[in-house]
Each structure stands twice: as structure tokens, then as C-alpha cells.
Write a protein that holds these residues in place. Structure first.
Motif, mmCIF file in Angstrom:
data_model
loop_
_atom_site.group_PDB
_atom_site.id
_atom_site.type_symbol
_atom_site.label_atom_id
_atom_site.label_comp_id
_atom_site.label_asym_id
_atom_site.label_seq_id
_atom_site.Cartn_x
_atom_site.Cartn_y
_atom_site.Cartn_z
ATOM 1 N N ASP A 66 1.009 -1.281 0.007
ATOM 2 C CA ASP A 66 0.146 -0.013 -0.004
ATOM 3 C C ASP A 66 0.786 1.183 0.146
ATOM 4 O O ASP A 66 0.645 2.106 -0.749
ATOM 5 N N ALA A 67 2.022 1.280 0.743
ATOM 6 C CA ALA A 67 2.845 2.532 0.982
ATOM 7 C C ALA A 67 3.445 2.687 -0.519
ATOM 8 O O ALA A 67 3.567 3.766 -0.958
ATOM 9 N N LEU A 68 4.084 1.606 -1.009
ATOM 10 C CA LEU A 68 4.811 1.756 -2.475
ATOM 11 C C LEU A 68 3.839 2.125 -3.280
ATOM 12 O O LEU A 68 4.013 3.124 -4.341
ATOM 13 N N ASN A 69 2.434 1.567 -3.333
ATOM 14 C CA ASN A 69 1.495 2.261 -4.438
ATOM 15 C C ASN A 69 1.090 3.673 -4.278
ATOM 16 O O ASN A 69 1.007 4.233 -5.322
ATOM 17 N N VAL A 70 0.828 4.144 -3.103
ATOM 18 C CA VAL A 70 0.466 5.414 -2.938
ATOM 19 C C VAL A 70 1.572 6.351 -3.251
ATOM 20 O O VAL A 70 1.235 7.460 -3.674
ATOM 21 N N MET A 71 2.934 5.906 -2.750
ATOM 22 C CA MET A 71 4.132 6.876 -3.153
ATOM 23 C C MET A 71 4.177 6.895 -4.515
ATOM 24 O O MET A 71 4.473 7.943 -5.060
ATOM 25 N N SER A 72 4.105 5.977 -5.282
ATOM 26 C CA SER A 72 4.424 5.852 -6.572
ATOM 27 C C SER A 72 3.157 6.509 -7.525
ATOM 28 O O SER A 72 3.443 7.279 -8.233
ATOM 29 N N GLU A 73 1.868 6.508 -6.841
ATOM 30 C CA GLU A 73 0.758 7.199 -7.511
ATOM 31 C C GLU A 73 0.877 8.649 -7.561
ATOM 32 O O GLU A 73 0.656 9.456 -8.401
ATOM 33 N N HIS A 74 1.757 9.220 -6.432
ATOM 34 C CA HIS A 74 1.987 10.645 -5.945
ATOM 35 C C HIS A 74 3.215 11.214 -6.605
ATOM 36 O O HIS A 74 3.580 12.229 -6.142
ATOM 37 N N GLY A 75 3.934 10.369 -7.210
ATOM 38 C CA GLY A 75 5.466 10.773 -8.068
ATOM 39 C C GLY A 75 6.251 10.823 -6.661
ATOM 40 O O GLY A 75 7.540 11.383 -7.116
ATOM 41 N N ILE A 76 6.209 10.290 -5.624
ATOM 42 C CA ILE A 76 7.231 10.319 -4.581
ATOM 43 C C ILE A 76 8.436 9.218 -4.856
ATOM 44 O O ILE A 76 9.588 9.461 -4.613
ATOM 45 N N ILE A 77 8.064 8.048 -5.465
ATOM 46 C CA ILE A 77 8.960 7.269 -5.771
ATOM 47 C C ILE A 77 8.206 6.717 -7.234
ATOM 48 O O ILE A 77 7.167 7.096 -7.606
ATOM 49 N N ARG A 78 9.253 5.804 -7.988
ATOM 50 C CA ARG A 78 8.837 5.565 -9.475
ATOM 51 C C ARG A 78 8.841 4.009 -9.100
ATOM 52 O O ARG A 78 9.595 3.257 -8.811
ATOM 53 N N ARG A 79 7.841 3.443 -10.029
ATOM 54 C CA ARG A 79 7.601 2.108 -10.319
ATOM 55 C C ARG A 79 7.862 1.858 -11.827
ATOM 56 O O ARG A 79 7.282 2.643 -12.431
ATOM 57 N N ILE A 80 8.834 0.819 -11.864
ATOM 58 C CA ILE A 80 9.060 0.517 -13.119
ATOM 59 C C ILE A 80 9.016 -1.070 -13.291
ATOM 60 O O ILE A 80 9.061 -1.841 -12.434
ATOM 61 N N GLN A 81 8.922 -1.333 -14.577
ATOM 62 C CA GLN A 81 8.738 -2.889 -14.591
ATOM 63 C C GLN A 81 8.998 -3.322 -16.004
ATOM 64 O O GLN A 81 8.273 -3.425 -16.957
ATOM 65 N N PRO A 82 10.519 -3.528 -16.167
ATOM 66 C CA PRO A 82 11.147 -3.995 -17.275
ATOM 67 C C PRO A 82 10.423 -5.172 -17.855
ATOM 68 O O PRO A 82 9.992 -6.041 -17.115
ATOM 69 N N ALA A 83 10.459 -5.751 -19.365
ATOM 70 C CA ALA A 83 9.736 -6.793 -19.695
ATOM 71 C C ALA A 83 10.314 -7.987 -19.031
ATOM 72 O O ALA A 83 11.759 -8.131 -18.896
ATOM 73 N N GLY A 84 9.613 -9.095 -18.290
ATOM 74 C CA GLY A 84 10.003 -10.031 -17.948
ATOM 75 C C GLY A 84 10.334 -10.008 -16.426
ATOM 76 O O GLY A 84 11.054 -10.800 -15.808
ATOM 77 N N SER A 85 10.068 -8.780 -15.794
ATOM 78 C CA SER A 85 10.473 -8.631 -14.421
ATOM 79 C C SER A 85 9.238 -8.208 -13.590
ATOM 80 O O SER A 85 8.504 -7.545 -14.036
ATOM 81 N N ALA A 86 9.528 -8.557 -12.099
ATOM 82 C CA ALA A 86 8.527 -8.038 -11.416
ATOM 83 C C ALA A 86 8.540 -6.553 -11.304
ATOM 84 O O ALA A 86 9.705 -5.871 -11.681
ATOM 85 N N ALA A 87 7.678 -5.844 -10.721
ATOM 86 C CA ALA A 87 7.643 -4.430 -10.776
ATOM 87 C C ALA A 87 8.745 -3.956 -9.679
ATOM 88 O O ALA A 87 9.128 -4.885 -8.687
ATOM 89 N N ARG A 88 9.630 -3.087 -9.735
ATOM 90 C CA ARG A 88 10.599 -2.611 -9.120
ATOM 91 C C ARG A 88 10.625 -1.097 -8.751
ATOM 92 O O ARG A 88 9.768 -0.330 -9.442
ATOM 93 N N TYR A 89 11.047 -0.488 -7.532
ATOM 94 C CA TYR A 89 10.804 0.779 -7.045
ATOM 95 C C TYR A 89 12.391 1.336 -7.006
ATOM 96 O O TYR A 89 13.016 0.955 -6.774
ATOM 97 N N GLU A 90 11.968 2.736 -7.467
ATOM 98 C CA GLU A 90 13.311 3.541 -7.200
ATOM 99 C C GLU A 90 12.849 5.090 -6.542
ATOM 100 O O GLU A 90 11.843 5.315 -6.870
#
Length: 152
Positions: A66-90
Motif C-alpha cells: 500500500d505504501a509503495l502504491n500510494v507513493m508511486s501514484e503521487h510521484g514520490i517514488i517511481r515504479r518500473i517494470q522491465p519486460a519479464g521482471s516483477a515491478a521494481r521501485y526507485e
């Protein structure tokens, strides 16, 4: 603070202001999740969860998600998902790209080669208002190249 204007060296001290300006509560869980993302860029959610549990003790996997989702939705962190990979956060939310190893899955940040947001100008936008582009370069990292060379 406009989170999109922060640099890639943003520290948790800035997080309280970013959360408040997004209308979100500042909680120990969100702070811990953010610190985990900062300490291990491109981590998957399960690894972030493990790091947060080491810091806080008991926390549910759902609370971390939930924390990852809300922070990525608000642009505080970034969610990326390269092809063939699970979602990653930065924590780096500026315009940049990624370089991924096809063998070990290592992922690193790389800056745009031509300057500020060059990849947002599409040849034909088909009427879309483009606000983001994801570029992932694929190859074999130096460590995997050495391993392959030593086996040959």
C-alpha cells in the motif's frame, strides 16, 4: 515542494514535506518503506518488505504494498517494470532510463544521452498528450561477460 523537481539524491528528510503536500499522512511505515527504496534502488516489493521488517519489526506485506502504491501514484517514488521482471521501485523520479542485463537481471540507471526529456517527442502522438516515456536498454553486464568468457 514539487516532487518532480527534486534530484535523484533526494533523502528521507524531504519525504515528510512530499507526503504532506500530496495530502498523505506521514507514518513510520511510509518513512521506512521510502528508506528501503533509497537504500536498494530497483528492489522488488518483497525485498523492500524484508528491509522494512528489519527496521520496524512487524509490518504486513499489504502495508508495504500500500505504501509503495500510494507513493508511486503521487510521484514520490517511481515504479518500473522491465519486460519479464516483477515491478521494481526507485526513489529517482527524474527523467532517466535503465540498462538491464539479460543474464543476471541487474538494472542500473542511465541518464538521457541528449538532455532534458528528449524521448517525449514522438514522431506522431496520435492525439495523446505524452507525459512520460520508458526506455530500457538491454545487454550483458560486465560481470556476466567475464563469467561467459571464463567458461569459453
Amino acid at each position: 515542494m514539487n516532487i518532480s523537481e527534486t534530484n535523484h539524491d533526494q533523502h528521507p528528510v524531504d519525504l515528510s514535506k512530499a507526503l504532506k503536500s500530496a495530502g498523505l499522512q506521514v507514518t513510520a511505515q511510509r518513512l521506512a518503506v521510502y528508506r528501503a527504496v533509497c537504500s536498494s534502488p530497483h528492489a522488488i516489493a518483497d525485498d523492500i518488505c524484508k528491509a522494512v521488517r528489519l527496521e520496524l519489526g512487524v509490518i504486513s506485506r499489504q502495508a508495504v504494498y500500500d505504501a509503495l502504491n500510494v507513493m508511486s501514484e503521487h510521484g514520490i517514488i517511481r515504479r518500473i517494470q522491465p519486460a519479464g521482471s516483477a515491478a521494481r521501485y526507485e526513489h529517482r523520479v527524474d527523467n532517466h532510463h535503465h540498462l538491464a542485463c539479460r543474464r543476471c537481471g541487474n538494472l542500473i540507471d542511465i541518464d538521457c544521452a541528449v538532455g532534458e526529456a528528449p524521448c517525449l517527442i514522438a514522431e506522431h502522438d496520435h492525439g495523446y498528450k505524452i507525459d512520460e516515456a520508458e526506455v530500457t536498454y538491454w545487454g550483458i553486464c560486465p560481470d556476466c561477460q567475464k563469467t561467459a568468457d571464463s567458461k569459453a
